[in-house]
Motif scaffolding. Structure first.
Motif, PDB file in Angstrom:
ATOM      1  N   ASN A 233       0.636  -0.955  -0.072  1.00  0.00           N
ATOM      2  CA  ASN A 233      -0.672  -0.388   0.142  1.00  0.00           C
ATOM      3  C   ASN A 233       1.204   1.176   0.149  1.00  0.00           C
ATOM      4  O   ASN A 233       0.394   2.477  -0.400  1.00  0.00           O
ATOM      5  CB  ASN A 233      -1.239   0.351   1.175  1.00  0.00           C
ATOM      6  CG  ASN A 233      -1.687   1.843   1.743  1.00  0.00           C
ATOM      7  OD1 ASN A 233      -1.108   2.306   2.623  1.00  0.00           O
ATOM      8  ND2 ASN A 233      -2.516   1.749   0.697  1.00  0.00           N
ATOM      9  N   GLU A 234       1.937   1.720   0.345  1.00  0.00           N
ATOM     10  CA  GLU A 234       2.628   2.123   1.353  1.00  0.00           C
ATOM     11  C   GLU A 234       2.786   2.774  -0.756  1.00  0.00           C
ATOM     12  O   GLU A 234       3.288   3.787  -1.205  1.00  0.00           O
ATOM     13  CB  GLU A 234       4.139   2.544   1.591  1.00  0.00           C
ATOM     14  CG  GLU A 234       3.752   2.516   3.604  1.00  0.00           C
ATOM     15  CD  GLU A 234       4.802   2.063   4.196  1.00  0.00           C
ATOM     16  OE1 GLU A 234       4.938   1.129   4.497  1.00  0.00           O
ATOM     17  OE2 GLU A 234       5.636   3.115   4.602  1.00  0.00           O
TER      18      GLU A 234
ATOM     19  N   ALA B 130      -8.206   3.477  -1.020  1.00  0.00           N
ATOM     20  CA  ALA B 130      -7.666   4.948  -0.821  1.00  0.00           C
ATOM     21  C   ALA B 130      -6.080   5.134  -1.539  1.00  0.00           C
ATOM     22  O   ALA B 130      -6.377   6.546  -1.587  1.00  0.00           O
ATOM     23  CB  ALA B 130      -7.044   4.210   1.240  1.00  0.00           C
TER      24      ALA B 130
ATOM     25  N   ALA C 149     -13.618   4.897   5.082  1.00  0.00           N
ATOM     26  CA  ALA C 149     -13.875   5.016   3.890  1.00  0.00           C
ATOM     27  C   ALA C 149     -14.980   5.985   4.772  1.00  0.00           C
ATOM     28  O   ALA C 149     -15.097   7.261   4.027  1.00  0.00           O
ATOM     29  CB  ALA C 149     -13.466   3.890   3.461  1.00  0.00           C
TER      30      ALA C 149
ATOM     31  N   ARG D 274      -5.592  14.509  -6.203  1.00  0.00           N
ATOM     32  CA  ARG D 274      -4.655  15.676  -6.196  1.00  0.00           C
ATOM     33  C   ARG D 274      -4.623  16.045  -8.135  1.00  0.00           C
ATOM     34  O   ARG D 274      -4.038  16.270  -8.474  1.00  0.00           O
ATOM     35  CB  ARG D 274      -3.325  14.771  -6.204  1.00  0.00           C
ATOM     36  CG  ARG D 274      -2.904  14.600  -4.855  1.00  0.00           C
ATOM     37  CD  ARG D 274      -2.003  13.956  -4.001  1.00  0.00           C
ATOM     38  NE  ARG D 274      -1.445  14.120  -2.877  1.00  0.00           N
ATOM     39  CZ  ARG D 274      -2.187  13.801  -1.770  1.00  0.00           C
ATOM     40  NH1 ARG D 274      -3.336  12.659  -2.625  1.00  0.00           N
ATOM     41  NH2 ARG D 274      -2.185  13.562  -0.573  1.00  0.00           N
TER      42      ARG D 274
ATOM     43  N   TYR E 253     -14.758   8.954   6.667  1.00  0.00           N
ATOM     44  CA  TYR E 253     -14.015  10.027   5.241  1.00  0.00           C
ATOM     45  C   TYR E 253     -14.871  10.580   4.416  1.00  0.00           C
ATOM     46  O   TYR E 253     -14.957  11.633   4.499  1.00  0.00           O
ATOM     47  CB  TYR E 253     -13.109   8.982   3.955  1.00  0.00           C
ATOM     48  CG  TYR E 253     -11.573  10.150   3.841  1.00  0.00           C
ATOM     49  CD1 TYR E 253     -12.219  11.814   3.846  1.00  0.00           C
ATOM     50  CD2 TYR E 253     -10.447   9.463   3.874  1.00  0.00           C
ATOM     51  CE1 TYR E 253     -10.579  12.230   4.176  1.00  0.00           C
ATOM     52  CE2 TYR E 253      -9.085  10.988   3.783  1.00  0.00           C
ATOM     53  CZ  TYR E 253      -9.648  11.966   3.666  1.00  0.00           C
ATOM     54  OH  TYR E 253      -8.094  12.846   3.396  1.00  0.00           O
TER      55      TYR E 253
ATOM     56  N   PHE F 113      -8.198   7.335  -4.052  1.00  0.00           N
ATOM     57  CA  PHE F 113      -8.651   8.446  -3.499  1.00  0.00           C
ATOM     58  C   PHE F 113      -7.257   9.216  -3.620  1.00  0.00           C
ATOM     59  O   PHE F 113      -7.396  10.280  -3.473  1.00  0.00           O
ATOM     60  CB  PHE F 113      -9.117   8.126  -2.129  1.00  0.00           C
ATOM     61  CG  PHE F 113      -9.516   9.330  -1.409  1.00  0.00           C
ATOM     62  CD1 PHE F 113     -10.272   9.890  -0.717  1.00  0.00           C
ATOM     63  CD2 PHE F 113      -8.281   9.724  -0.621  1.00  0.00           C
ATOM     64  CE1 PHE F 113     -10.306  11.508  -0.551  1.00  0.00           C
ATOM     65  CE2 PHE F 113      -8.175  10.971   0.233  1.00  0.00           C
ATOM     66  CZ  PHE F 113      -9.464  11.404   0.232  1.00  0.00           C
ATOM     67  N   ALA F 114      -5.997   8.657  -2.918  1.00  0.00           N
ATOM     68  CA  ALA F 114      -4.974   9.752  -2.931  1.00  0.00           C
ATOM     69  C   ALA F 114      -4.499  10.461  -3.665  1.00  0.00           C
ATOM     70  O   ALA F 114      -3.839  11.390  -4.138  1.00  0.00           O
ATOM     71  CB  ALA F 114      -3.389   9.074  -2.528  1.00  0.00           C
TER      72      ALA F 114
ATOM     73  N   VAL G 151       0.653   4.329  -2.827  1.00  0.00           N
ATOM     74  CA  VAL G 151       0.565   5.935  -2.294  1.00  0.00           C
ATOM     75  C   VAL G 151       1.462   6.730  -2.717  1.00  0.00           C
ATOM     76  O   VAL G 151       1.153   7.776  -3.131  1.00  0.00           O
ATOM     77  CB  VAL G 151       0.634   6.054  -0.849  1.00  0.00           C
ATOM     78  CG1 VAL G 151       0.300   7.343  -0.545  1.00  0.00           C
ATOM     79  CG2 VAL G 151      -0.931   4.886  -0.063  1.00  0.00           C
ATOM     80  N   ASP G 152       2.961   6.173  -2.732  1.00  0.00           N
ATOM     81  CA  ASP G 152       3.618   6.772  -2.981  1.00  0.00           C
ATOM     82  C   ASP G 152       3.823   7.463  -4.246  1.00  0.00           C
ATOM     83  O   ASP G 152       4.109   8.709  -5.052  1.00  0.00           O
ATOM     84  CB  ASP G 152       5.121   6.597  -2.511  1.00  0.00           C
ATOM     85  CG  ASP G 152       5.740   6.039  -0.904  1.00  0.00           C
ATOM     86  OD1 ASP G 152       5.125   6.467  -0.820  1.00  0.00           O
ATOM     87  OD2 ASP G 152       6.372   5.660  -0.504  1.00  0.00           O
TER      88      ASP G 152
ATOM     89  N   LEU H 187     -14.074   6.238  -2.521  1.00  0.00           N
ATOM     90  CA  LEU H 187     -14.518   6.048  -1.606  1.00  0.00           C
ATOM     91  C   LEU H 187     -15.267   5.190  -0.518  1.00  0.00           C
ATOM     92  O   LEU H 187     -16.261   4.174  -0.208  1.00  0.00           O
ATOM     93  CB  LEU H 187     -14.563   7.482  -0.259  1.00  0.00           C
ATOM     94  CG  LEU H 187     -13.000   8.086  -0.256  1.00  0.00           C
ATOM     95  CD1 LEU H 187     -13.501   9.217   0.609  1.00  0.00           C
ATOM     96  CD2 LEU H 187     -12.346   7.549   0.814  1.00  0.00           C
TER      97      LEU H 187
ATOM     98  N   LEU I  87       1.606   9.932  -5.081  1.00  0.00           N
ATOM     99  CA  LEU I  87       2.078  11.272  -4.975  1.00  0.00           C
ATOM    100  C   LEU I  87       3.113  12.144  -5.440  1.00  0.00           C
ATOM    101  O   LEU I  87       3.872  12.832  -5.908  1.00  0.00           O
ATOM    102  CB  LEU I  87       2.467  11.140  -3.293  1.00  0.00           C
ATOM    103  CG  LEU I  87       1.721  10.504  -2.202  1.00  0.00           C
ATOM    104  CD1 LEU I  87       1.866  10.820  -1.013  1.00  0.00           C
ATOM    105  CD2 LEU I  87       0.175  12.002  -2.440  1.00  0.00           C
TER     106      LEU I  87
END
Lengths: 304, 679
Positions: free
Chosen positions: A207-208, A249, A285, A257, A288, A252-253, A211-212, A269, A215
C-alpha cells in the motif's frame, strides 16, 4: 540395535506423545529429526499477573495430551529477575522468541523452525477461545498449510502457484518475519512466472508503494501512469479484502490531487467502504465520506 | 505529639534548632504543615466545611503530608489540596489503602499543574486504583513512592493532559490490555506502530486528516494500525509503559520526539533517541537529561532529600524576619543534600538578592557550587549562571577570569551523565565577562588550557572558539596564536597549521565523546584543509542517511588526518587511517535513523595496500551494541555496493572492520549509507 538407533526410537516414541523440552534450541534440533511442531509459550512468571491463569493451563499435565501428539512444548519465561542459570537458558531460547506485542503469548513453529503464527496478549487469547483453543487452531493452520503445499508438489504452473499461495494465506503472516517464506514466493514465481494465479501480486503488494506512486505522479502531473498501475492491481483476483480497500485508498490519494478526476473521489471511497463496511478500513472510508461530503451545518443550527 | 505541640516545636530561633527540628520525622511533619499553611492558607480558608475537615485530618497524618509535600514541587498547592480533597471525598474507603494514598497524592500533584483539568483527576486515579486491584499493572508499581508515581500517572501528550480520544484513559486501558511486556521491552514498544509520513489515503501526518478518518478507533489502537512518525510512536511507547504502571516520559529532541523508560530504580533508558539534546516533557525539576539523572539521584536518597526540603521550609519562613538564620537554614539544606539543584538555586538567589555578598564571598560561593555539583557539569552551570552577573560585577578585573576558571577546573575531569550545550555556557560566560577581543581571547585560552585534557569538553571548546574567533581577520590570527600556544605548535601563527593542530585532537575528542554536533561543527571548520576527492559510486535510492553523522575509528596514526573524517560520510569523500592493530574498525553513527536501502563503501587504495582491508566485514545496528553482519568480502577492488532493501529496516550504526587476526593498518575513503529516514 545400536545405541544411535535406540536414541532415535526413543525420540520417536516421545514425539508420538509430545513432550516438554528444556529450551528452543533443543526443541528445534529434535523437531528436525522427529518432524514435530514446536509450541512456545511466552510469559513472565515473576511479573505478568494476567498471565498467571494462562500459565496454569499451560502447566497442567493435560495440556500436552490435549494438544495432540508430535508436539514439543517450550516454556519461555521472560522473568524480570532471572537467576544466572535462567539467563543462560534464555540464550538457548533466543531463536524461539517470537515477535509478539503482548504477553502471555503462544507461538507455533514448524519442524523447520519457521514461525507459523502467534496469538499474543490476554485479549487475543480470550478472543481465540483460550490458550488451548488458540494452540489447536495454530496446529490446524500448520496442518492445512502443509496439506496444501503437499498437493502443490504434484501440481504445476498456475495450480502449483495457487496451492502454494493458499498455504501462505492460511498463516496470514505475509512472507513472515525476516522474509522466512520468501522461498515459497520464489517457488510461486518459478511455477507461474506470469502470475496468472495472482499470488505474486498478493505477496508483493505494498500500500505504501502505491500511495507513494500517487503522490509522486501528482507532483509531475503524470497521473495516468498511476492509474494504469492501479488498474493492473484491480485485475488481481487474489488481493485480500484489506488489500483491495488499501488499493481504493491509494486511488483516492491520486484522484484527490487530479483536478480532472475529482468526481472519482467519492466513488472510490464508497467502493472501499462497500468491500467490507464493518471492517476498520470500511468504517474509515465511511468516515472520510462524512468528513468530505456531509452538508456543512449552518450557523444557528441546533445540535442534534 | 499533637499537631499543636508539633507546631510549637517547629519554632526556629537559633542554629541549633535548625538542626533539631529538621532531623526528626515529627519535626519535618510540623515544618511541612507550617509550609503548606504558609503557601495555601487563604485557599484552605475558602474550602467547604467538608474539605476543611479533610485538610485538618490530612495535617494529622505524617505519611499523607509527606506524600504531598516531599514528592517534588507542587505547581499550585491550593489546586493540589482541592484535588486531593475531592479524591478522598469520592473514595474514602479505597483511600484507607496505602497504595491508593500514594497514587492519589501523585495524581493531585500532577493535576495541580497548569492546564491539567481538576475534574478529570478522579478518572485518572480510578484507572490506576482499579487496574492495580485487578492485578493488571506491573507489580513494580506497588513498590513506587509518590514521587515515582508522578512519572506514571502523568500519561498524556507532550507532558500535558490528554483526554479520551487522544492519549486519554481510553488509550491507557487499551495499552494496558494489549501491550504487556517486561519493563525493558517498552523501550522498543514504539516500533509496534509503523513509521509512516503519509497514511493509506496519502494524507500527511502534518495535515489535519491523518487520523481523522479513524475516529471510530481508540487513539492508541489507531496509531498502531495507521502509523505515525516520531511523536506518535514515542507517545505510544511511553504511554504503553505508563498504562502498565511503569514510569516513562516523552521528550523533545531537535526535529524529533523521543521517550525514556525507567527500567529500574535509578536507571532511565532513553528510547528512539537520536540526540543528547533532550527536553523532558515530564520532570520534577528542570527539562534536560542531566536534570532527570540528578533528580533520580536526589530522590533516591530520600532521607537526605526530606531533611534538605525541611531546611528549605525553615529558610523560607525565616527569610523576612531573620535573614541570618535563613542563611544558616539554606546552608543546612545544601549540607544535607549537596546535589539538590532546586535547593542550590533557591539558596544562591537568596544570597544574590537578599544577602548581597562581598567580592571574596562570591569566589567562595562559586567554588562551592562548582565543587559540589562537579559530577553534573550542566547542573553546576545552571546554578553558577545565576550568580555570574552579580559576581563578575563585584569582582576586580584581575579576579574575574579566576572566578570563571573555578567552574572549568572543577568539571574538567568529569564527563557528567550526558553531553549538553557547553558552547552556550561558554558564550554566556564570554558575554558576562565582556571586554575587548584580547580579554575574550584570554578567556578562551584559559578555558582551552584547562579543558584540553577533558574527554568531553575539549571538542566543544574548540568548536565554540572556532565559531567565535576564526571568521574575523583581526581575531583569527590571535585565535590561531592561542591554539599554537596551547598545543605548543611549532607553526603557531600560521593559520593552516594552527587550525590543523587544533582540529585534529578536537575532532578525535568529539569522536571519542560521541559528540555529533561538535564533530560536525569541527568537520565543517576543516573544509579549507581538505581537497574533496569524490569517488564516483552509484548511490542507492533515498537520502544519504550517513550525512550529518559521526565516525569513530578504533585508533589513529601518523597517517590519519582527522580533518578528513567528516567527508567519509558525505558524497565529497574523506578518509581515516588506523594504527597497525588486530581487528581495526570504524563505527559510523548515521545522521538520521533510517530504513536502509544500501551502503556504498569506498576504499582509499585498491592497489598495493588494498589487502589491508581484507576480509572486509560490514555490520549494522540499531543501538550500537548488537550487530548484524550484512556483508563480507575478500575482493579488494571496490567500491563495494551492499543492497539492503527490506533487510535493514531500522539502522543507526554501521561498522566496517577487518575480520581476521592480522596486526595491520586499516583505511577507507567512504561509507555512504542510503535509505528512508525514520525521523
Amino acid at each position: 540395535m545400536n545405541r544411535n538407533a535406540l536414541i532415535a526410537l526413543l525420540l520417536l516414541a516421545n514425539s508420538a506423545f509430545g513432550q516438554r523440552v528444556a529450551d528452543f534450541t533443543t526443541a528445534a534440533a529434535q523437531a528436525k529429526t522427529s518432524k514435530s511442531d514446536i509450541v512456545v509459550f511466552v510469559h513472565g512468571s515473576d511479573w505478568n499477573r494476567p498471565g498467571e491463569v494462562v500459565a496454569k493451563i499451560w502447566n497442567d499435565p493435560r495440556f500436552l495430551s490435549t494438544v495432540g501428539s508430535g508436539v514439543l512444548l517450550v516454556d519461555l519465561d521472560r522473568k524480570e529477575n532471572p537467576t544466572d542459570a535462567e539467563k543462560a537458558a534464555l540464550k538457548n531460547n533466543e531463536a524461539g522468541n517470537p515477535p509478539v506485542r503482548s504477553l502471555p503469548a503462544v507461538a507455533l513453529y514448524d519442524s523447520e523452525g519457521r514461525l507459523v503464527g502467534t496469538v499474543s496478549g490476554t485479549e487475543e487469547l480470550a478472543a481465540a477461545g483460550g490458550l488451548l483453543a488458540a494452540t489447536k487452531k495454530l496446529l490446524a493452520t500448520r496442518r492445512e498449510r502443509d496439506e496444501l503445499w503437499k498437493s502443490a508438489d504434484g501440481a504445476s504452473a498456475i495450480l502449483k502457484a495457487g496451492k502454494l499461495g493458499q498455504g501462505l494465506d492460511r498463516m496470514n503472516l505475509g512472507l513472515g518475519p525476516k522474509g522466512i517464506y520468501k522461498p515459497i514466493l520464489e517457488q510461486i514465481r518459478k511455477a507461474d512466472p506470469d502470475d496468472k494465479s495472482g499470488y505474486i501480486g498478493k505477496y508483493t503488494f505494498s500500500n505504501e508503494a502505491l500511495v507513494d506512486l500517487a503522490l509522486k505522479v501528482a507532483e509531475s502531473k503524470n497521473y495516468a501512469e498511476a492509474e494504469t498501475e492501479f488498474a493492473k492491481w484491480d485485475r488481481n483476483p487474489r488481493l485480500s479484502t484489506t488489500q483491495r480497500q488499501e488499493l481504493q485508498a491509494a486511488k483516492f490519494a491520486l484522484y484527490q490531487r487530479w483536478p480532472e478526476k475529482k468526481n472519482e473521489v467519492r466513488p472510490v471511497l464508497e467502493k472501499m467502504r462497500d468491500i467490507d463496511p464493518k471492517s476498520e478500513l470500511g468504517q474509515a472510508a465511511a468516515n472520510y465520506i462524512e468528513l468530505l461530503f456531509a452538508p456543512k451545518k449552518k450557523k444557528g443550527d441546533s445540535a442534534a | 505529639m499533637s499537631l499543636l505541640g508539633a507546631l510549637e516545636g517547629v519554632e526556629v530561633t537559633n542554629e541549633a534548632s535548625i538542626q533539631s527540628t529538621a532531623s526528626t520525622p515529627e519535626g519535618r511533619h510540623a515544618l511541612a504543615v507550617a509550609e503548606l499553611k504558609r503557601v495555601a492558607d487563604d485557599a484552605i480558608d475558602k474550602l467547604s466545611r467538608t474539605d476543611r475537615r479533610f485538610v485538618e485530618d490530612l495535617f494529622e497524618s505524617k505519611e499523607r503530608v509527606a506524600d504531598f509535600m516531599l514528592s517534588g514541587p507542587c505547581d499550585d498547592p491550593s489546586k493540589g489540596l482541592r484535588i486531593l480533597a475531592s479524591l478522598w471525598k469520592a473514595d474514602p474507603q479505597g483511600l484507607t489503602n496505602r497504595h491508593e494514598q500514594t497514587t492519589a497524592a501523585a495524581v493531585a500533584l500532577t493535576f495541580a499543574m497548569k492546564d491539567w483539568p481538576e475534574d478529570k483527576a478522579f478518572d485518572r486515579y480510578a484507572y490506576f486504583r482499579d487496574s492495580r486491584k485487578a492485578n493488571q499493572l506491573h507489580p513494580s508499581f506497588d513498590a513506587l513512592e509518590t514521587w515515582e508515581k508522578r512519572f506514571v500517572v502523568s500519561a498524556g501528550g507532550n507532558g500535558g493532559f490528554s483526554d479520551v480520544g487522544g492519549w486519554g484513559n481510553d488509550s491507557l486501558v487499551w495499552l494496558r490490555d494489549n501491550v504487556k511486556l517486561p519493563v525493558s521491552d517498552y523501550t522498543g514498544a514504539c516500533w509496534q506502530a509503523p513509521y509512516k509520513l503519509n497514511n493509506l489515503f496519502g494524507d500527511s501526518i502534518h495535515g489535519a486528516n491523518y487520523y481523522a478518518p479513524f475516529t471510530h478507533e481508540i487513539h492508541a489502537k489507531r496509531v498502531r494500525e495507521v502509523g505515525g512518525v516520531c511523536g506518535s510512536l514515542s507517545h505510544y511507547g511511553a504511554n504503553a509503559a505508563r498504562a502498565n504502571g511503569i514510569p516513562a516520559i516523552t521528550m523533545g529532541e531537535p526535529g524529533h520526539c523521543a521517550y525514556a523508560v525507567r527500567v529500574s530504580k535509578g536507571n532511565w533508558q532513553p528510547a528512539y533517541t537520536l540526540s543528547w539534546q533532550r527536553g523532558l516533557h515530564t520532570s520534577l525539576w528542570g527539562r534536560t537529561w542531566t536534570q532527570l539523572v540528578i533528580q533520580e539521584a536526589a530522590f533516591g536518597h530520600k532521607a537526605a532529600y526530606d531533611v534538605c526540603q525541611a531546611h528549605l521550609w525553615q529558610a523560607r519562613s525565616l527569610k523576612e524576619k531573620n535573614p541570618d538564620l535563613a542563611e544558616a537554614a539554606y546552608a543546612a539544606a545544601l549540607e544535607a543534600q549537596p546535589i539538590n539543584v532546586p535547593a542550590w538555586i533557591e539558596s544562591v538567589e537568596f544570597l544574590r538578592d537578599v544577602r548581597k555578598p562581598k567580592p571574596e564571598a562570591w569566589s567562595v560561593i562559586g567554588r562551592s557550587i562548582a565543587t559540589k555539583l562537579s559530577g553534573y557539569p550542566e547542573s553546576a552551570w545552571d546554578v553558577f549562571s545565576r550568580i555570574l552577573t552579580p559576581a563578575l560585577a563585584a569582582l576586580a578585573d584581575d579576579a574575574k577570569l579566576e572566578f570563571l576558571m573555578t567552574y572549568h577546573s572543577a568539571i574538567s575531569k568529569e564527563d557528567g551523565p550526558v553531553m549538553w550545550q557547553f558552547d552556550d555556557a561558554l558564550e554566556a560566560q564570554s558575554k558576562a565577562l565582556g571586554g575587548d577581543d584580547a580579554t575574550q581571547l584570554a578567556f578562551f585560552e584559559k578555558v582551552l588550557a584547562i579543558q584540553s585534557a577533558s574527554k568531553s569538553w575539549f571538542a566543544p571548546t574548540i568548536a565554540w572558539g572556532q565559531k567565535k574567533f576564526s571568521t574575523a581577520p583581526a581575531s583569527s590570527n590571535a585565535y590561531f596564536a592561542v591554539l599554537g600556544r596551547v598545543f605548543s605548535s611549532a607553526n603557531a601563527g600560521s593559520n593552516e597549521a594552527g587550525l590543523r593542530a587544533a582540529l585534529g585532537p578536537a575532532i578525535l575528542a568529539a569522536e571519542q565523546a560521541g559528540n555529533v554536533e561538535a564533530f560536525q561543527s569541527l568537520g565543517k571548520a576543516g573544509s579549507s584543509l581538505r581537497k574533496p576527492t569524490p569517488d564516483k559510486a552509484e548511490p542507492f535510492p533515498g537520502d544519504l542517511l550517513s550525512s550529518g553523522g559521526l565516525m569513530k575509528a578504533s585508533s589513529t596514526s601518523q597517517w590519519d588526518h582527522p580533518e578528513n573524517h567528516w567527508g567519509l560520510l558525505e558524497e565529497e569523500g574523506g578518509s581515516f587511517h588506523t594504527d597497525s592493530e588486530v581487528r581495526p574498525n570504524v563505527v559510523v553513527r548515521l545522521g538520521k535513523l533510517g530504513d536502509v536501502s544500501g551502503i556504498v563503501v569506498l576504499g582509499s587504495d585498491y592497489g598495493q595496500n588494498g589487502a589491508r582491508q581484507m576480509p572486509l566485514k560490514i555490520s549494522i545496528s540499531e543501538n550500537g551494541t548488537t550487530w548484524t553482519e550484512v556483508f563480507r568480502t575478500t575482493e579488494q577492488k571496490g567500491p563495494w555496493r551492499i543492497p539492503l532493501a527490506g533487510k535493514a529496516t531500522r539502522v543507526q550504526f554501521v561498522k566496517a572492520e577487518r575480520d581476521d587476526e592480522r596486526k595491520e593498518f586499516f583505511h577507507l575513503a567512504g561509507i555512504r549509507v542510503y535509505g528512508r529516514r525514520l525521523q
